[in-house]
Design a protein around this motif. Structure first.
Motif, PDB file in Angstrom:
ATOM      1  N   HIS A 188       0.837  -1.193   0.000  1.00 23.75           N
ATOM      2  CA  HIS A 188       0.000   0.000   0.000  1.00 23.75           C
ATOM      3  C   HIS A 188       0.879   1.253   0.000  1.00 23.75           C
ATOM      4  N   GLU A 189       0.289   2.414  -0.173  1.00 20.07           N
ATOM      5  CA  GLU A 189       1.002   3.675  -0.399  1.00 20.07           C
ATOM      6  C   GLU A 189       1.965   4.023   0.729  1.00 20.07           C
ATOM      7  N   GLU A 190       1.598   3.823   1.995  1.00 20.40           N
ATOM      8  CA  GLU A 190       2.474   4.179   3.118  1.00 20.40           C
ATOM      9  C   GLU A 190       3.753   3.360   3.076  1.00 20.40           C
ATOM     10  N   GLY A 191       3.649   2.119   2.752  1.00 17.81           N
ATOM     11  CA  GLY A 191       4.829   1.255   2.654  1.00 17.81           C
ATOM     12  C   GLY A 191       5.762   1.728   1.557  1.00 17.81           C
ATOM     13  N   LYS A 192       5.174   2.149   0.421  1.00 19.68           N
ATOM     14  CA  LYS A 192       5.995   2.647  -0.674  1.00 19.68           C
ATOM     15  C   LYS A 192       6.726   3.927  -0.268  1.00 19.68           C
ATOM     16  N   LEU A 193       6.012   4.815   0.405  1.00 19.31           N
ATOM     17  CA  LEU A 193       6.650   6.055   0.850  1.00 19.31           C
ATOM     18  C   LEU A 193       7.775   5.770   1.846  1.00 19.31           C
ATOM     19  N   TYR A 194       7.584   4.834   2.738  1.00 17.01           N
ATOM     20  CA  TYR A 194       8.612   4.476   3.715  1.00 17.01           C
ATOM     21  C   TYR A 194       9.841   3.913   3.015  1.00 17.01           C
ATOM     22  N   VAL A 195       9.628   3.062   2.026  1.00 19.70           N
ATOM     23  CA  VAL A 195      10.747   2.470   1.291  1.00 19.70           C
ATOM     24  C   VAL A 195      11.496   3.546   0.513  1.00 19.70           C
ATOM     25  N   VAL A 196      10.781   4.441  -0.141  1.00 20.48           N
ATOM     26  CA  VAL A 196      11.417   5.510  -0.906  1.00 20.48           C
ATOM     27  C   VAL A 196      12.203   6.429   0.020  1.00 20.48           C
ATOM     28  N   ASP A 197      11.608   6.769   1.170  1.00 20.65           N
ATOM     29  CA  ASP A 197      12.300   7.623   2.139  1.00 20.65           C
ATOM     30  C   ASP A 197      13.563   6.937   2.646  1.00 20.65           C
ATOM     31  N   SER A 198      13.489   5.641   2.919  1.00 21.36           N
ATOM     32  CA  SER A 198      14.668   4.885   3.374  1.00 21.36           C
ATOM     33  C   SER A 198      15.747   4.872   2.300  1.00 21.36           C
ATOM     34  N   LEU A 199      15.339   4.688   1.037  1.00 18.80           N
ATOM     35  CA  LEU A 199      16.311   4.700  -0.056  1.00 18.80           C
ATOM     36  C   LEU A 199      16.958   6.075  -0.202  1.00 18.80           C
ATOM     37  N   ASN A 205      17.429   8.252   2.223  1.00 18.44           N
ATOM     38  CA  ASN A 205      18.377   8.377   3.343  1.00 18.44           C
ATOM     39  C   ASN A 205      19.641   7.571   3.071  1.00 18.44           C
ATOM     40  N   LEU A 206      19.479   6.375   2.515  1.00 17.83           N
ATOM     41  CA  LEU A 206      20.634   5.544   2.183  1.00 17.83           C
ATOM     42  C   LEU A 206      21.491   6.220   1.120  1.00 17.83           C
ATOM     43  N   ASN A 207      20.858   6.841   0.135  1.00 13.07           N
ATOM     44  CA  ASN A 207      21.570   7.559  -0.909  1.00 13.07           C
ATOM     45  C   ASN A 207      22.341   8.735  -0.309  1.00 13.07           C
ATOM     46  N   LYS A 208      21.734   9.467   0.631  1.00 13.34           N
ATOM     47  CA  LYS A 208      22.421  10.574   1.296  1.00 13.34           C
ATOM     48  C   LYS A 208      23.648  10.071   2.057  1.00 13.34           C
ATOM     49  N   LEU A 209      23.510   8.925   2.688  1.00 12.02           N
ATOM     50  CA  LEU A 209      24.643   8.363   3.433  1.00 12.02           C
ATOM     51  C   LEU A 209      25.778   7.968   2.495  1.00 12.02           C
ATOM     52  N   ASN A 210      25.432   7.420   1.316  1.00 10.05           N
ATOM     53  CA  ASN A 210      26.456   6.989   0.373  1.00 10.05           C
ATOM     54  C   ASN A 210      27.109   8.152  -0.347  1.00 10.05           C
ATOM     55  N   VAL A 211      26.350   9.192  -0.653  1.00  4.38           N
ATOM     56  CA  VAL A 211      26.850  10.304  -1.449  1.00  4.38           C
ATOM     57  C   VAL A 211      27.538  11.341  -0.581  1.00  4.38           C
ATOM     58  N   CYS A 212      26.967  11.657   0.570  1.00  2.00           N
ATOM     59  CA  CYS A 212      27.473  12.753   1.400  1.00  2.00           C
ATOM     60  C   CYS A 212      28.492  12.242   2.404  1.00  2.00           C
ATOM     61  N   PRO A 213      29.551  13.038   2.668  1.00  2.00           N
ATOM     62  CA  PRO A 213      30.503  12.656   3.712  1.00  2.00           C
ATOM     63  C   PRO A 213      29.856  12.763   5.081  1.00  2.00           C
ATOM     64  N   ALA A 214      30.515  12.179   6.080  1.00  3.49           N
ATOM     65  CA  ALA A 214      29.954  12.126   7.430  1.00  3.49           C
ATOM     66  C   ALA A 214      29.762  13.516   8.012  1.00  3.49           C
ATOM     67  N   GLU A 215      30.633  14.460   7.685  1.00  7.94           N
ATOM     68  CA  GLU A 215      30.545  15.794   8.259  1.00  7.94           C
ATOM     69  C   GLU A 215      29.296  16.526   7.795  1.00  7.94           C
ATOM     70  N   SER A 216      28.860  16.262   6.557  1.00  5.48           N
ATOM     71  CA  SER A 216      27.718  16.984   6.036  1.00  5.48           C
ATOM     72  C   SER A 216      26.398  16.390   6.504  1.00  5.48           C
ATOM     73  N   GLN A 217      26.424  15.242   7.170  1.00  5.85           N
ATOM     74  CA  GLN A 217      25.185  14.645   7.653  1.00  5.85           C
ATOM     75  C   GLN A 217      24.513  15.551   8.665  1.00  5.85           C
ATOM     76  N   HIS A 218      25.330  16.212   9.496  1.00  4.17           N
ATOM     77  CA  HIS A 218      24.755  17.122  10.488  1.00  4.17           C
ATOM     78  C   HIS A 218      24.070  18.290   9.797  1.00  4.17           C
ATOM     79  N   SER A 219      24.684  18.810   8.749  1.00  6.45           N
ATOM     80  CA  SER A 219      24.069  19.938   8.045  1.00  6.45           C
ATOM     81  C   SER A 219      22.797  19.497   7.338  1.00  6.45           C
ATOM     82  N   LEU A 220      22.777  18.266   6.820  1.00  2.00           N
ATOM     83  CA  LEU A 220      21.562  17.780   6.185  1.00  2.00           C
ATOM     84  C   LEU A 220      20.447  17.632   7.204  1.00  2.00           C
ATOM     85  N   ALA A 221      20.770  17.116   8.379  1.00  2.00           N
ATOM     86  CA  ALA A 221      19.754  16.949   9.414  1.00  2.00           C
ATOM     87  C   ALA A 221      19.236  18.305   9.862  1.00  2.00           C
TER      88      ALA A 221
END
Length: 130
Positions: A14-25, A27-43
């Motif tokens: 259902h739609e909520e599950g899809k949104l959760y999966v997309v949001d998780s992906l 976040n995972l993309n942000k972790l892979n692309v962005c260095p650790a220092e920029s995670q604080h600025s993203l948050a």
């Protein structure tokens, strides 16, 4: 470096599950692309709604604090170095004074030795005459 594909075959959920999966992906993309220092600025950007105003103010405040600390450190260092140089010159002056005193005392001791020898010779001669 190959980037992993972020396309997955998602089962029919259902739609909520899809949104959760997309949001998780995302976040995972942000972790892979962005260095650790920029995670604080993203948050922080997500928390402020993406405006970045608090980040810019914080960054400027940090730069001012760093600059003031740097200037104070340089001032204290300069004062300490100046004091050490003053102490070196003062010590050199005192050592020169002491060495000149020692030289004059050495001359006085040499003169006293000569006088002592003369007196001893005179006394020896006067005893011999008696």
């Amino acid at each position: 470096m190959e980037r992993p594909s972020l396309e997955f075959n998602l089962p029919d959920t259902h739609e909520e599950g899809k949104l959760y999966v997309v949001d998780s992906l995302n976040n995972l993309n942000k972790l892979n692309v962005c260095p650790a220092e920029s995670q604080h600025s993203l948050a922080e950007e997500e928390n402020t709604g993406g405006t970045g105003e608090s980040m810019a103010g914080s960054n400027a405040g940090n730069q001012r604090l760093f600059f003031v600390t740097f200037v104070l450190t340089l001032t204290v260092s300069l004062a300490l170095v100046s004091f050490v140089i003053f102490l070196i010159f003062q010590t050199r002056h005192e050592v020169d004074q002491i060495s000149s005193r020692l030289l004059s005392e050495k001359k006085n001791i040499e003169e006293l030795k000569k006088l002592n020898n003369i007196i001893l010779k005179h006394l020896n001669q006067s005893r011999i005459k008696e």
